[in-house]
Design an enzyme around this catalytic site. Structure first.
Site, mmCIF file in Angstrom:
data_model
loop_
_atom_site.group_PDB
_atom_site.id
_atom_site.type_symbol
_atom_site.label_atom_id
_atom_site.label_comp_id
_atom_site.label_asym_id
_atom_site.label_seq_id
_atom_site.Cartn_x
_atom_site.Cartn_y
_atom_site.Cartn_z
ATOM 1 N N ALA A 18 -3.707 7.807 -5.055
ATOM 2 C CA ALA A 18 -2.335 7.303 -5.153
ATOM 3 C C ALA A 18 -2.458 5.827 -5.501
ATOM 4 O O ALA A 18 -2.436 4.957 -4.627
ATOM 5 C CB ALA A 18 -1.610 7.506 -3.837
ATOM 6 N N GLY A 74 0.834 -1.205 0.000
ATOM 7 C CA GLY A 74 0.000 0.000 0.000
ATOM 8 C C GLY A 74 0.857 1.238 0.000
ATOM 9 O O GLY A 74 2.061 1.172 -0.272
ATOM 10 N N ASN A 75 0.253 2.381 0.268
ATOM 11 C CA ASN A 75 1.028 3.619 0.400
ATOM 12 C C ASN A 75 0.358 4.511 1.436
ATOM 13 O O ASN A 75 -0.689 4.162 1.983
ATOM 14 C CB ASN A 75 1.169 4.315 -0.958
ATOM 15 C CG ASN A 75 -0.178 4.688 -1.538
ATOM 16 O OD1 ASN A 75 -0.899 5.494 -0.969
ATOM 17 N ND2 ASN A 75 -0.527 4.082 -2.673
ATOM 18 N N ARG A 76 0.982 5.662 1.699
ATOM 19 C CA ARG A 76 0.553 6.481 2.842
ATOM 20 C C ARG A 76 -0.556 7.484 2.510
ATOM 21 O O ARG A 76 -0.853 8.360 3.312
ATOM 22 C CB ARG A 76 1.743 7.255 3.396
ATOM 23 C CG ARG A 76 2.828 6.379 3.953
ATOM 24 C CD ARG A 76 3.938 7.245 4.551
ATOM 25 N NE ARG A 76 5.181 6.499 4.649
ATOM 26 C CZ ARG A 76 5.434 5.620 5.608
ATOM 27 N NH1 ARG A 76 4.556 5.372 6.543
ATOM 28 N NH2 ARG A 76 6.594 4.980 5.620
ATOM 29 N N SER A 77 -1.166 7.390 1.349
ATOM 30 C CA SER A 77 -2.211 8.362 0.989
ATOM 31 C C SER A 77 -3.376 8.281 1.981
ATOM 32 O O SER A 77 -3.839 7.193 2.332
ATOM 33 C CB SER A 77 -2.721 8.068 -0.415
ATOM 34 O OG SER A 77 -3.906 8.795 -0.642
#
Ligand code: CTP
Length: 401
Positions: free
Chosen positions: A277, A209-212
């Site tokens: 994102a 995943g990512n931090r969005s």
């Protein structure tokens, strides 16, 4: 949906004045700020104290604020403050005085000096309402641009039955909402937004995943709804409450799901905004079950995900406006400009992680906006809702009526 609207509520002397208290409450419940002006006879049906308490504003009913000092009440200021002057109830007498341009009570003086639009909700007995004089007055006011909220039928204070009672507060508030919506700058425009991160499964419990946080996309949805647009919001997994007033909230998890939701809806919209994102790649061989420690591969093979913004650009029709975002870890100017042409977007919003307070997770953002054709706009660090408003302002100049 009356958020931040300034409503000046005029109350004239009818038994329906008691309903104005409920009306003031209902307008505030929907987000409006309400100030009240009353005719002297209205104050005999309902006390100014009741309305002042409900609205948290003093109530205006007299030309003089302080009889001892002779200080006067500024009726001009009230008309300038308001987005709309709603007179509810409007009696036959007040309607007639408005037609004749009378100014012998405070409410009428506000009417004469107000620059905002005026709306009336008549309330009277059925014979007074159908009298040719009243009908002619209403017609004259309508010809001058005054909006009339038709009275409703039912039993009247006189004991008679018929048309004349003031519309119910809820119906007046609905009428106001429709009125504001119809005048909103993006009224009738359809907008599709992608927001938040995507999660790409490694196995049944793990993901890439990512931090969005989704905050920028959600702030944009709110600003666009406020501007009158119909918004469909496709959101990856976020910890945010649903923005009020979205037409459709589509919750997805993976880039593939976001892509399918975004592509199936693009044809029908006027504006599409890619704030998400989206993961650029996903594990090629995700396991359906949880992998035990000893089963975990040493390396995860990745495959590319579909690019939503690029696919929108390929399908773009001439009336559509497509907006992309670019998050860069350097100053990113050149890379952002390239994304504008490569993805056939009309606008690219660049945010750089080099700027403190910008990018993922924060409540603020600092953006540079590139338009197709070469225009560049630099903005200061602002809250994400202010950034959203800047983007909406730019869109207002670009959308075709
Ligand atoms: N985007 C998208 N679908 C993807 C990847 C990106 O719709 N699979 C959109 C993003 O929502 C954003 C824009 O494309 O509006 C740019 O995303 P970004 O990650 O900055 O750029 P990439 O195209 O992924 O290019 P790179 O990673 O090389 O910078």
């Amino acid at each position: 949906m009356l958020k931040d609207k300034k409503i000046l509520l005029g109350i004239s002397g009818s038994i329906a004045a008691y309903k104005s208290a409920f009306l003031a409450r209902e307008l505030q419940r929907r987000g409006a700020e309400v100030k009240v002006v009353m005719t002297p006879s209205a104050t005999e049906f309902i006390t100014p104290l009741t309305l002042a308490t409900l609205t948290n504003h003093r109530v205006y009913s007299d030309f003089t604020e302080d009889k001892d000092t002779g200080e006067w009440t500024n009726h001009v200021e009230l008309g300038l403050w308001a987005d709309i002057f709603l007179i509810a109830p409007a009696t036959a007498q007040t309607l007639s005085a408005m037609v004749n341009g009378a100014g012998d009570n405070f409410l009428l003086a506000v009417h004469l000096s107000s620059r905002c639009p005026v709306m009336v909700a008549p309330a009277m007995d059925l014979d007074m309402f159908t009298h040719p004089a009243t009908q002619k007055n209403l017609k004259t006011l309508q010809d001058r641009g005054v909006d009339v909220i038709e009275p409703e039928s039912g039993s009247l204070a006189s004991g008679l039955d018929g048309k004349g009672r003031m519309a119910e507060p809820e119906n007046i508030a609905n009428h106001l909402e429709r009125w504001f919506n119809a005048r909103a700058p993006l009224h009738g425009k359809r907008v599709l937004i992608t927001a938040g991160p995507t999660h790409e499964p490694i196995d049944a419990v793990r993901f890439l995943g990512n931090r969005s946080s989704g905050k920028m996309g959600f702030a944009l949805a709110e600003a666009l709804i406020k501007a009158g647009a119909h918004v469909q919001l496709i959101s990856g997994p976020v910890q945010l409450s649903h923005p009020k007033g979205v037409d459709e909230l589509i919750q997805v998890e993976t880039a593939q799901e976001m892509y399918e939701a975004a592509i199936s809806r693009i044809e029908k919209v006027d504006i599409a905004i890619a704030t998400a994102a989206v993961a650029d790649a996903r594990p090629a061989n995700a396991s359906q079950k949880k992998l035990h420690k000893h089963e975990l591969p040493e390396a995860i093979q990745l495959e590319q995900t579909p690019d939503i913004l690029l696919s929108w650009g390929e399908r773009k029709s001439p009336h559509q406006i497509i907006v992309g975002f670019a998050l860069e870890t350097d100053d990113g100017l050149e890379s952002a400009k390239k994304k504008l042409s490569r993805k056939n977007a009309d606008i690219i919003v660049l945010n750089s992680t080099l700027d403190p307070g910008a990018g993922f997770g924060t409540d603020t953002n600092k953006v540079t906006i590139f338009e197709k054709g070469g225009k560049t706009h630099n903005f200061d660090l602002k809250s994400k809702s202010e950034v959203a408003q800047d983007i909406v302002n730019l869109l207002l100049n670009k959308v075709k009526p």
